[in-house]
Design a protein around this motif. Structure first.
Motif, PDB file in Angstrom:
ATOM      1  N   ALA A   1      11.298   4.585   4.119  1.00  0.00           N
ATOM      2  CA  ALA A   1      10.382   3.548   4.580  1.00  0.00           C
ATOM      3  C   ALA A   1       9.873   3.892   5.952  1.00  0.00           C
ATOM      4  CB  ALA A   1      11.063   2.188   4.633  1.00  0.00           C
ATOM      5  N   ALA A   2       8.649   3.552   6.197  1.00  0.00           N
ATOM      6  CA  ALA A   2       8.048   3.856   7.490  1.00  0.00           C
ATOM      7  C   ALA A   2       7.952   2.603   8.350  1.00  0.00           C
ATOM      8  CB  ALA A   2       6.681   4.487   7.265  1.00  0.00           C
TER       9      ALA A   2
ATOM     10  N   TRP B   1       9.174   5.747  -3.179  1.00  0.00           N
ATOM     11  CA  TRP B   1       8.325   6.938  -2.831  1.00  0.00           C
ATOM     12  C   TRP B   1       8.784   7.628  -1.565  1.00  0.00           C
ATOM     13  CZ3 TRP B   1       6.668   2.144  -4.311  1.00  0.00           C
ATOM     14  CH2 TRP B   1       6.087   2.072  -5.594  1.00  0.00           C
TER      15      TRP B   1
ATOM     16  N   SER C   1      12.107   3.419  -0.206  1.00  0.00           N
ATOM     17  CA  SER C   1      11.326   2.901  -1.331  1.00  0.00           C
ATOM     18  C   SER C   1      11.348   3.921  -2.452  1.00  0.00           C
ATOM     19  CB  SER C   1       9.865   2.652  -0.885  1.00  0.00           C
ATOM     20  OG  SER C   1       9.257   3.878  -0.572  1.00  0.00           O
TER      21      SER C   1
ATOM     22  N   LEU D   1       1.411   0.711  -1.160  1.00  0.00           N
ATOM     23  CA  LEU D   1       2.807   0.273  -1.246  1.00  0.00           C
ATOM     24  C   LEU D   1       3.100  -0.852  -0.278  1.00  0.00           C
ATOM     25  CD1 LEU D   1       5.680   0.722  -2.374  1.00  0.00           C
ATOM     26  CD2 LEU D   1       6.043   2.412  -0.574  1.00  0.00           C
ATOM     27  N   PHE D   2       2.604  -0.694   0.921  1.00  0.00           N
ATOM     28  CA  PHE D   2       2.954  -1.675   1.938  1.00  0.00           C
ATOM     29  C   PHE D   2       1.889  -2.715   2.119  1.00  0.00           C
ATOM     30  CE2 PHE D   2       5.344   2.138   3.069  1.00  0.00           C
ATOM     31  CZ  PHE D   2       6.647   1.615   3.063  1.00  0.00           C
TER      32      PHE D   2
ATOM     33  N   ARG E   1      -1.284   5.981  -1.197  1.00  0.00           N
ATOM     34  CA  ARG E   1      -0.121   5.353  -1.874  1.00  0.00           C
ATOM     35  C   ARG E   1       0.688   4.524  -0.921  1.00  0.00           C
ATOM     36  NH1 ARG E   1       0.739   3.339  -6.661  1.00  0.00           N
ATOM     37  NH2 ARG E   1       2.991   3.288  -7.217  1.00  0.00           N
ATOM     38  N   ARG E   2       0.813   4.983   0.287  1.00  0.00           N
ATOM     39  CA  ARG E   2       1.561   4.228   1.289  1.00  0.00           C
ATOM     40  C   ARG E   2       0.863   2.922   1.572  1.00  0.00           C
ATOM     41  NH1 ARG E   2       3.138   8.604   5.985  1.00  0.00           N
ATOM     42  NH2 ARG E   2       4.818   9.688   4.850  1.00  0.00           N
ATOM     43  N   GLU E   3      -0.478   3.060   1.708  1.00  0.00           N
ATOM     44  CA  GLU E   3      -1.221   1.829   1.992  1.00  0.00           C
ATOM     45  C   GLU E   3      -1.096   0.823   0.847  1.00  0.00           C
ATOM     46  OE1 GLU E   3      -5.171   3.077   2.726  1.00  0.00           O
ATOM     47  OE2 GLU E   3      -4.752   3.914   4.733  1.00  0.00           O
TER      48      GLU E   3
ATOM     49  N   VAL F   1      -1.044  10.574  -0.709  1.00  0.00           N
ATOM     50  CA  VAL F   1       0.182   9.982  -0.138  1.00  0.00           C
ATOM     51  C   VAL F   1      -0.180   8.818   0.778  1.00  0.00           C
ATOM     52  CG1 VAL F   1       2.136  10.395   1.411  1.00  0.00           C
ATOM     53  CG2 VAL F   1       1.556  12.058  -0.356  1.00  0.00           C
ATOM     54  N   THR F   2      -1.228   9.057   1.598  1.00  0.00           N
ATOM     55  CA  THR F   2      -1.636   8.001   2.532  1.00  0.00           C
ATOM     56  C   THR F   2      -2.111   6.784   1.764  1.00  0.00           C
ATOM     57  OG1 THR F   2      -2.318   9.679   4.129  1.00  0.00           O
ATOM     58  CG2 THR F   2      -3.186   7.457   4.422  1.00  0.00           C
TER      59      THR F   2
END
Length: 468
Positions: free
Chosen positions: A443-444, A440, A438, A413-414, A409-411, A406-407
């Protein structure tokens, strides 16, 4: 003085000799002849009807020893007087029994010596039938015989070769005669020495001769002094012409009223003493002072025994030896009984110990089984805990791996140029403000950051489009 038991032993030998078939029974006609001979020797009137009456229930066959001995005891021995010739009685029984049992041709003894040994056997043997002599009595006789024959005593030969009968413990009369006749118990023993020794022991034990020897006796009528061979017995003192005991000249009857006293020496005779009896006195002269004292002491001992009612010294010693053996047997029996009780108690204790041991083994086996079950349960629990721990570790690892994905993927993604794809604005229930989401999840980033990233994305897109 004769004893009933000693006479019965001689009669038993005669009865056994008549039992040719060894069935334990003898015909009535033979027993009639034997009874007549015994009555003649003992000076008892023979009573044939008494024999018929005694055995009236046994008319169809031979008679047993168990039936004949009570007849002899009741109809013959009960009528016997003290003055019969015991030697003649024993010779009658000996004549019947010795021919088929012993031959003296190859022995060092004569038939007369064998007869004397047979009489000695009857004196020393046990009062049980069949008659045997025990080792202790046999050694006693052989030692006295060796001393009388002035030969060397060899007890080892006795133990090695003599005791062959009854498991090496007892001998019959005929085995004893062959043993003595072989001379196996002594060294350098000739016929004459052996015969003299047998005769001396025979006179001492069987004839109850306490002392014998030559002395001078003063006559009652002529008052002269004559040399005589004196023989002292427990109740009498006889004197003969010489030591062959053939021509007896008189008897001095001893009783509790008799006495003996020393006399002073005279000019013609020395070493004098006198035997005083109620009806007569006897004046005697010994060869020396030592012999005089020995005779006085021996005669006084006989008188003292008569006053006390005791048997002769040899019979008294035999009785004491028998009593000692009886006490020893009783002690051995008691010891054997005690040992048997101890053995039984030991067996009982051993059985109890075995039972306790088996019980303890059962308890130990049960405890071992329980311990094994406990160990197995502990191992099962440990296996379960290990499996649960491994499973938990796998779950934690899976969660960590998912979190890492997940981490990442977030990285991605953004990250500028990460190719995250289009964004969708979603209106969530409750909160009316716009929220950026998003593909996924929520949004963070803030809206400002989102606008900045959007602007940077558009610029990078335009630059790629312009590049050739």
């Amino acid at each position: 003085m004769w004893l009933r038991e000693d006479l019965l032993k001689s009669i038993w030998h005669a009865f056994t000799a008549l039992d040719v078939d060894q069935r334990g029974k003898v015909s009535k006609s033979q027993l009639k002849v034997l009874s007549h001979s015994l009555c003649t020797a003992m000076k008892v009137p023979h009573d044939p009807p008494a024999l018929e009456e005694h055995f009236r229930d046994d008319d169809k066959g031979p008679l047993s020893n168990h039936g004949y001995m009570p007849y002899v005891s009741r109809f013959i021995l009960d009528k016997v007087r003290e003055d019969f010739d015991v030697l003649e009685f024993n010779k009658i029984c000996w004549t019947l029994c010795h021919k088929n049992n012993v031959c003296t041709d190859r022995l060092l003894i004569s038939n007369c010596d064998a007869f004397k040994i047979w009489c000695i056997f009857n004196f020393l043997s046990e009062d049980k039938y069949p008659l045997v002599i025990v080792t202790e009595e046999l050694e006693y006789f052989l030692q006295k015989l060796s001393e009388a024959a002035t030969s060397g005593w060899r007890q080892q030969n006795l133990s090695a070769s003599a005791l062959q009968a009854d498991g090496g413990r007892c001998l019959t009369a005929w085995e004893m005669i062959r043993l003595v006749g072989s001379g196996a118990f002594s060294e350098g023993l000739d016929r004459q020495s052996l015969s003299m020794g047998i005769n001396e022991v025979f006179q001492e034990l069987v004839l109850d001769v306490l002392k014998q020897g030559y002395m001078m006796k003063k006559g009652h009528r002529r008052k002269n002094w004559t040399e005589r061979w004196f023989v002292l017995r427990p109740a009498s003192m006889s004197y003969y012409v010489c030591e062959d005991l053939v021509d007896v000249k008189g008897h001095i009857a001893l009783d509790q009223n008799c006495s003996v006293e020393s006399l002073p020496d005279r000019e013609t005779k020395k070493c004098l003493f006198m035997i005083k009896c109620p009806d007569k006195s006897f004046e005697i002269s010994a060869s020396d002072k030592k012999k005089k004292l020995e005779w006085i002491q021996a005669i006084r001992s006989c008188i003292q025994l008569l006053r006390l009612g005791l048997p002769s010294p040899h019979r008294e010693a035999r009785m004491r030896r028998r009593q000692l053996r009886q006490r020893r047997r009783e002690r051995d029996d008691d010891l054997a009984e005690t040992m048997e009780r101890l053995r039984a108690a030991d067996d009982s204790n051993r059985m109890e110990l075995d039972a306790v041991r088996k019980k303890m083994e059962a308890v130990a086996a049960e405890a071992a089984t329980e311990e094994e079950k406990t160990k197995k349960a502990e191992l099962d629990l440990q296996d379960r805990f290990r499996l649960d721990l491994e499973k938990e570790k796998l779950e934690v690892s899976s969660v960590e791996r998912a979190a890492n994905e997940v981490t990442e993927r977030r990285e991605q993604l953004f990250k500028p140029g990460g190719g995250g794809g289009g964004l969708v604005r979603l209106i969530q229930p409750g909160h009316k403000g716009p929220q950026m989401v998003s593909n996924w999840g929520a949004a963070a980033v803030t809206d400002g950051e989102l606008e900045l990233r959007k602007k940077l994305w558009q610029e990078s897109k335009g630059q790629r489009a312009q590049s050739p």
